[in-house]
Design an enzyme around this catalytic site. Sequence first.
Site, PDB file in Angstrom:
ATOM      1  CG  ASN A 107      -5.412 -11.049   6.848  1.00  0.00           C
ATOM      2  OD1 ASN A 107      -4.261 -10.652   6.797  1.00  0.00           O
ATOM      3  ND2 ASN A 107      -6.319 -10.619   6.013  1.00  0.00           N
ATOM      4  CB  CYS A 241      -0.523  -9.501  -0.797  1.00  0.00           C
ATOM      5  SG  CYS A 241      -1.423  -8.044  -1.339  1.00  0.00           S
ATOM      6  CE1 TYR A 247      -5.090   2.470   0.781  1.00  0.00           C
ATOM      7  CE2 TYR A 247      -5.669   0.210   1.314  1.00  0.00           C
ATOM      8  CZ  TYR A 247      -5.945   1.558   1.376  1.00  0.00           C
ATOM      9  OH  TYR A 247      -7.053   1.994   2.021  1.00  0.00           O
ATOM     10  CB  SER A 288      -1.883   5.091   1.458  1.00  0.00           C
ATOM     11  OG  SER A 288      -2.924   5.683   0.721  1.00  0.00           O
ATOM     12  CG  ASP A 351      -2.064   3.845  -2.504  1.00  0.00           C
ATOM     13  OD1 ASP A 351      -2.743   2.884  -2.874  1.00  0.00           O
ATOM     14  OD2 ASP A 351      -2.517   4.759  -1.780  1.00  0.00           O
ATOM     15  CB  CYS A 387      -7.532  -8.897  -5.069  1.00  0.00           C
ATOM     16  SG  CYS A 387      -6.817  -9.893  -3.751  1.00  0.00           S
ATOM     17  CB  CYS A 441      -4.448  -6.990  -8.613  1.00  0.00           C
ATOM     18  SG  CYS A 441      -3.166  -6.491  -7.490  1.00  0.00           S
TER      19      CYS A 441
HETATM   20  P1  AMP Z   1     -10.703   4.610  -6.231  1.00  0.00           P
HETATM   21  O1  AMP Z   1     -11.369   5.849  -5.809  1.00  0.00           O
HETATM   22  O2  AMP Z   1     -11.669   3.476  -6.371  1.00  0.00           O
HETATM   23  O3  AMP Z   1      -9.853   4.766  -7.456  1.00  0.00           O
HETATM   24  O4  AMP Z   1      -9.751   4.159  -5.053  1.00  0.00           O
HETATM   25  C1  AMP Z   1      -8.410   4.581  -5.004  1.00  0.00           C
HETATM   26  C2  AMP Z   1      -8.052   4.953  -3.599  1.00  0.00           C
HETATM   27  O5  AMP Z   1      -8.328   3.871  -2.725  1.00  0.00           O
HETATM   28  C3  AMP Z   1      -6.585   5.273  -3.464  1.00  0.00           C
HETATM   29  O6  AMP Z   1      -6.495   6.515  -2.807  1.00  0.00           O
HETATM   30  C4  AMP Z   1      -5.991   4.176  -2.631  1.00  0.00           C
HETATM   31  O7  AMP Z   1      -5.138   4.701  -1.644  1.00  0.00           O
HETATM   32  C5  AMP Z   1      -7.177   3.514  -1.988  1.00  0.00           C
HETATM   33  N1  AMP Z   1      -7.108   2.036  -2.049  1.00  0.00           N
HETATM   34  C6  AMP Z   1      -6.433   1.246  -2.869  1.00  0.00           C
HETATM   35  N2  AMP Z   1      -6.641  -0.055  -2.604  1.00  0.00           N
HETATM   36  C7  AMP Z   1      -7.508  -0.088  -1.580  1.00  0.00           C
HETATM   37  C8  AMP Z   1      -8.137  -1.139  -0.814  1.00  0.00           C
HETATM   38  N3  AMP Z   1      -7.928  -2.410  -1.082  1.00  0.00           N
HETATM   39  N4  AMP Z   1      -8.946  -0.765   0.189  1.00  0.00           N
HETATM   40  C9  AMP Z   1      -9.190   0.508   0.464  1.00  0.00           C
HETATM   41  N5  AMP Z   1      -8.643   1.531  -0.218  1.00  0.00           N
HETATM   42  C10 AMP Z   1      -7.816   1.254  -1.217  1.00  0.00           C
HETATM   43 FE1  SF4 Z   2      -2.402  -8.689  -3.316  1.00  0.00          FE
HETATM   44 FE2  SF4 Z   2      -3.132  -8.124  -5.804  1.00  0.00          FE
HETATM   45 FE3  SF4 Z   2      -2.332 -10.593  -5.166  1.00  0.00          FE
HETATM   46 FE4  SF4 Z   2      -4.647  -9.624  -4.266  1.00  0.00          FE
HETATM   47  S1  SF4 Z   2      -4.105 -10.057  -6.402  1.00  0.00           S
HETATM   48  S2  SF4 Z   2      -3.124 -10.774  -3.093  1.00  0.00           S
HETATM   49  S3  SF4 Z   2      -4.150  -7.472  -3.931  1.00  0.00           S
HETATM   50  S4  SF4 Z   2      -1.095  -8.713  -5.132  1.00  0.00           S
END
Ligand code: AMP
Ligand code: SF4
Length: 462
Positions: A107, A241, A247, A288, A351, A387, A441
């Site tokens: 991972n 992280c 999330y 979330s 989130d 990220c 990030c």
């Molecule tokens: P967006 O539509 O691109 O703004 O994505 C935001 C949504 O994606 C939020 O509802 C978050 O809960 C979810 N989200 C945030 N980070 C991630 C991630 N790494 N993978 C999948 N979903 C995510």
């Molecule tokens: Fe996590 Fe953001 Fe760091 Fe990536 S850059 S490991 S998402 S805190």
Amino acid sequence: MKEECGVFGIYNFEADSPAKSVYYGLFALQHRGQESAGIAVSDGKDIRCHKGMGLVNQVFDEKSLSGLKGNIAVGHVRYSTTGSSVIENAQPIVIDTKYGTIALVHNGNLVNSNVLRQELKDKGISFVGTTDSEVLASLIATSIKEKFEEAVTDTLKHCKGAYSIVIMTRDQLIAVRDPNGIRPLCIGKLDKAYVVSSETCALDILGARFVREVANGELVLIDRDGLRSQTWQLEEREALCVFEYVYFARPDSVLHGRNIYETRFHMGKYLAKEHPVEADMVMAVPESGIPAAMGYAAESKIPYEEGLIKNRYVGRTFIQPSQEIRDLGVRLKLNPIRDAVRGKKVIIIDDSIIRGTTSRQIVRLIREAGAREVHMRISSPPNINPCYYGIDTASKAELIAANLSVEGIRKYIETDSLGYLSLKHLVKAISLPGKSLCLACLNGEYPVRIPERLQSLKLFFN
Ligand code: AMP
Ligand code: SF4
């Protein structure tokens, strides 16, 4: 490579069939990856592996599990967003080496995997898939060290980035974390077995007792003599992280002694203090956003209500590759409860905002359902940097907060007001020292240097 995954391992001191335990463990880690799943088991002589595309319960059935006999096992669930959704990239990676057959699950994301891959190719090594995990396995296989353990640590000294890895030989289980401990990994104990897992929720499902986390830069080895540990890399600061808290991790998991639900609840409370607004109800973007919405409601004394129902059978919208499907994805996944929001001033908690697609769609849905005002509150600070360590957010060009001001985002998502939690309060809500978290990030301070080539790639493409 854009992967965020769940890893799991078990060493059973009695001949037993650990495949079912790994199956349950992976089932609990399903939120970390829905694209492929796999389990490899050793019976002391041979390693057998079964893997496939899809959810854990799609990949395995009684028959495939009953074929996996032995006393040591590793398992993996994989999540990726674009491109490489192919069986060749599913894990465990099983290869024959001079140390015997090994099975590896990983991972995280190596930031120098392209260089390492090329070096191996120059030596005549070929690859089946495109993952870092295969690079890791090949590096171990080509090590000149005599002992397997040393081959692993020697390999890791060349690897830069994030990795929580579990490796199985015919008679050993090794769990190891990168020098910054960017991805989580913990150890649990059953009556006659040790378990290692990305998250504690997978220990709970088996009734395993939490022992401790694998430390950053630590290698833990389990064999018939029990568990022993070595620190293979001392110098680095820990940088777990922060997005695991925001999330990714499941709310019932505990990371560094902090229950994820509690931390999210506190994020919501701080958010209410920082960005109060007069309203009739607080609702969450499920799932979330729920703990933070509850925290916001508790602090603001505005009632928490459900305003959106999630179709449980749809995976995360984020895993859909194209913008078109992503746009449709929100409607596929979420439906408003019209009677709950009609005529009301509504606060919606999520989130994070990555590209802005989800928030924009949700605000529209809630308005169409009859809400009088819609206020958006986000339980983390603006996501302004990509990220490189295994959580795929987006390229800089796609990150809305990297390109627009908060007011610009508010206009784009068409909400009456928008407020983000500050970095200070996010760290406070987690109650760990900011220095022990990766916040890259959000603030641009990357714990592991990012090669320029990768930076320019993430700037424009994804
Ligand atoms: P967006 O539509 O691109 O703004 O994505 C935001 C949504 O994606 C939020 O509802 C978050 O809960 C979810 N989200 C945030 N980070 C991630 C991630 N790494 N993978 C999948 N979903 C995510
Ligand atoms: Fe996590 Fe953001 Fe760091 Fe990536 S850059 S490991 S998402 S805190």
